[in-house]
Write a protein that holds these residues in place. Structure first.
Motif, PDB file in Angstrom:
ATOM      1  N   LYS A  26      47.398   3.013  52.095  1.00 27.33           N
ATOM      2  CA  LYS A  26      46.924   4.391  52.015  1.00 27.33           C
ATOM      3  C   LYS A  26      47.412   5.126  50.773  1.00 27.33           C
ATOM      4  CE  LYS A  26      46.587   4.673  57.042  1.00 27.33           C
ATOM      5  NZ  LYS A  26      45.182   4.474  57.188  1.00 27.33           N
ATOM      6  N   GLY A  27      47.451   4.403  49.652  1.00 28.55           N
ATOM      7  CA  GLY A  27      47.853   5.014  48.386  1.00 28.55           C
ATOM      8  C   GLY A  27      46.710   5.784  47.752  1.00 28.55           C
ATOM      9  N   THR A  28      46.995   6.361  46.579  1.00 29.37           N
ATOM     10  CA  THR A  28      45.998   7.113  45.813  1.00 29.37           C
ATOM     11  C   THR A  28      46.140   6.755  44.343  1.00 29.37           C
ATOM     12  OG1 THR A  28      46.123   8.952  47.374  1.00 29.37           O
ATOM     13  CG2 THR A  28      45.170   9.427  45.223  1.00 29.37           C
ATOM     14  N   GLU A  29      45.016   6.509  43.679  1.00 26.86           N
ATOM     15  CA  GLU A  29      45.074   6.280  42.238  1.00 26.86           C
ATOM     16  C   GLU A  29      45.182   7.632  41.531  1.00 26.86           C
ATOM     17  OE1 GLU A  29      41.467   4.130  41.421  1.00 26.86           O
ATOM     18  OE2 GLU A  29      40.219   5.859  41.810  1.00 26.86           O
ATOM     19  N   ARG A  30      45.731   7.634  40.322  1.00 21.09           N
ATOM     20  CA  ARG A  30      45.848   8.874  39.557  1.00 21.09           C
ATOM     21  C   ARG A  30      44.467   9.433  39.237  1.00 21.09           C
ATOM     22  NH1 ARG A  30      48.722   6.154  35.714  1.00 21.09           N
ATOM     23  NH2 ARG A  30      47.399   7.132  34.145  1.00 21.09           N
ATOM     24  N   ALA A  31      44.333  10.737  39.316  1.00 20.67           N
ATOM     25  CA  ALA A  31      43.058  11.408  39.011  1.00 20.67           C
ATOM     26  C   ALA A  31      42.594  11.047  37.607  1.00 20.67           C
ATOM     27  CB  ALA A  31      43.218  12.920  39.129  1.00 20.67           C
ATOM     28  N   GLY A  76      27.478   4.889  59.700  1.00 23.89           N
ATOM     29  CA  GLY A  76      28.356   3.955  60.403  1.00 23.89           C
ATOM     30  C   GLY A  76      29.349   3.210  59.537  1.00 23.89           C
ATOM     31  N   ALA A  77      29.245   3.322  58.211  1.00 20.80           N
ATOM     32  CA  ALA A  77      30.094   2.533  57.321  1.00 20.80           C
ATOM     33  C   ALA A  77      31.494   3.109  57.133  1.00 20.80           C
ATOM     34  CB  ALA A  77      29.421   2.379  55.956  1.00 20.80           C
ATOM     35  N   VAL A  78      31.628   4.424  57.300  1.00 25.00           N
ATOM     36  CA  VAL A  78      32.895   5.103  57.030  1.00 25.00           C
ATOM     37  C   VAL A  78      33.369   5.809  58.301  1.00 25.00           C
ATOM     38  CG1 VAL A  78      33.963   6.959  55.687  1.00 25.00           C
ATOM     39  CG2 VAL A  78      32.378   5.385  54.576  1.00 25.00           C
ATOM     40  N   SER A  79      34.644   5.616  58.630  1.00 23.71           N
ATOM     41  CA  SER A  79      35.246   6.278  59.794  1.00 23.71           C
ATOM     42  C   SER A  79      36.171   7.397  59.330  1.00 23.71           C
ATOM     43  CB  SER A  79      36.046   5.268  60.628  1.00 23.71           C
ATOM     44  OG  SER A  79      35.192   4.275  61.150  1.00 23.71           O
ATOM     45  N   ARG A  80      36.323   8.406  60.166  1.00 20.36           N
ATOM     46  CA  ARG A  80      37.170   9.564  59.860  1.00 20.36           C
ATOM     47  C   ARG A  80      38.364   9.596  60.803  1.00 20.36           C
ATOM     48  NH1 ARG A  80      33.328  14.291  57.875  1.00 20.36           N
ATOM     49  NH2 ARG A  80      31.626  13.017  57.060  1.00 20.36           N
ATOM     50  N   ILE A  93      39.305   9.016  55.242  1.00 20.77           N
ATOM     51  CA  ILE A  93      38.143   8.160  55.456  1.00 20.77           C
ATOM     52  C   ILE A  93      38.543   6.710  55.187  1.00 20.77           C
ATOM     53  CG2 ILE A  93      36.243   9.793  55.227  1.00 20.77           C
ATOM     54  CD1 ILE A  93      36.134   9.231  52.251  1.00 20.77           C
ATOM     55  N   THR A  94      38.057   5.834  56.065  1.00 26.32           N
ATOM     56  CA  THR A  94      38.349   4.405  55.964  1.00 26.32           C
ATOM     57  C   THR A  94      37.062   3.613  56.129  1.00 26.32           C
ATOM     58  OG1 THR A  94      38.797   4.208  58.333  1.00 26.32           O
ATOM     59  CG2 THR A  94      40.700   4.639  56.901  1.00 26.32           C
ATOM     60  N   CYS A  95      37.075   2.392  55.645  1.00 26.37           N
ATOM     61  CA  CYS A  95      35.967   1.467  55.870  1.00 26.37           C
ATOM     62  C   CYS A  95      35.962   1.115  57.356  1.00 26.37           C
ATOM     63  CB  CYS A  95      36.162   0.212  55.016  1.00 26.37           C
ATOM     64  SG  CYS A  95      34.980  -1.107  55.375  1.00 26.37           S
ATOM     65  N   THR A  96      34.841   1.324  58.022  1.00 23.21           N
ATOM     66  CA  THR A  96      34.745   1.036  59.449  1.00 23.21           C
ATOM     67  C   THR A  96      34.971  -0.451  59.731  1.00 23.21           C
ATOM     68  OG1 THR A  96      33.260   2.896  59.798  1.00 23.21           O
ATOM     69  CG2 THR A  96      33.230   1.185  61.479  1.00 23.21           C
ATOM     70  N   ALA A  97      34.516  -1.321  58.834  1.00 21.03           N
ATOM     71  CA  ALA A  97      34.605  -2.767  59.074  1.00 21.03           C
ATOM     72  C   ALA A  97      36.020  -3.314  58.965  1.00 21.03           C
ATOM     73  CB  ALA A  97      33.687  -3.508  58.106  1.00 21.03           C
ATOM     74  N   GLY A 100      40.106  -0.336  55.633  1.00 19.11           N
ATOM     75  CA  GLY A 100      40.659  -0.034  54.317  1.00 19.11           C
ATOM     76  C   GLY A 100      40.577   1.449  53.993  1.00 19.11           C
ATOM     77  N   HIS A 101      41.652   2.000  53.451  1.00 19.13           N
ATOM     78  CA  HIS A 101      41.713   3.417  53.077  1.00 19.13           C
ATOM     79  C   HIS A 101      40.824   3.671  51.866  1.00 19.13           C
ATOM     80  CE1 HIS A 101      43.436   7.369  52.266  1.00 19.13           C
ATOM     81  NE2 HIS A 101      43.639   6.985  51.019  1.00 19.13           N
ATOM     82  N   LEU A 102      39.946   4.655  51.984  1.00 21.55           N
ATOM     83  CA  LEU A 102      39.044   5.017  50.899  1.00 21.55           C
ATOM     84  C   LEU A 102      39.505   6.292  50.197  1.00 21.55           C
ATOM     85  CD1 LEU A 102      35.706   4.392  52.825  1.00 21.55           C
ATOM     86  CD2 LEU A 102      36.900   2.813  51.260  1.00 21.55           C
ATOM     87  N   GLY A 103      39.909   7.266  50.959  1.00 17.56           N
ATOM     88  CA  GLY A 103      40.308   8.559  50.410  1.00 17.56           C
ATOM     89  C   GLY A 103      40.247   9.608  51.505  1.00 17.56           C
TER      90      GLY A 103
END
Length: 131
Positions: A26-31, A76-80, A93-97, A100-103
């Motif tokens: 659940k990291g974040t890339e630099r803006a 259905g692809a992204v879960s909250r 938000i994560t990949c439902t499948a 994976g952490h998206l943002g």
């Protein structure tokens, strides 16, 4: 939708160090550093972890936030999930499948999009495919 279930070691074997840090920890890339922030080609953005299609380029917009922004995901692809890290409540938000952490998704920021939402996604979490 197919569910992808791998152990931490299996994920480490298939993801780069940065992909693992963001997708699995659940990291974040630099803006402003991600390859898809200003990307404008037509196609589909899939999960970099499992390849599941997540966003169509037709839902991508320039929010100026420094990360790729989308106003909606493929159904259905992204879960909250509620995220209370850093002392604030946000919507992760994560990949439902594969989980994976998206943002994060933000609402009501005043962008002229059909959903009034901004899915703020790490480029590292995505892999672009031409349609």
């Amino acid at each position: 939708m197919t569910t992808v279930d791998k152990s931490e070691n299996e994920w480490r074997a298939v993801l780069s160090t940065e992909q693992f840090r963001i997708l699995r920890q659940k990291g974040t890339e630099r803006a402003g550093t991600g390859e898809y922030d200003k990307h404008t080609a037509e196609g589909v953005y899939a999960c970099a972890g499992c390849g599941t299609p997540l966003y169509k380029s037709s839902t991508k917009f320039n929010s100026g936030c420094g990360w790729p922004a989308f106003f909606d995901a493929i159904p259905g692809a992204v879960s909250r999930h509620e995220d209370r890290s850093f002392g604030v409540t946000r919507t992760e938000i994560t990949c439902t499948a594969c989980g994976g952490h998206l943002g994060h998704v933000f609402k009501g920021e005043g962008f002229s999009t059909p959903t009034n939402e901004r899915h703020c996604v790490n480029s590292v979490s995505l892999k672009f495919n031409n349609e």
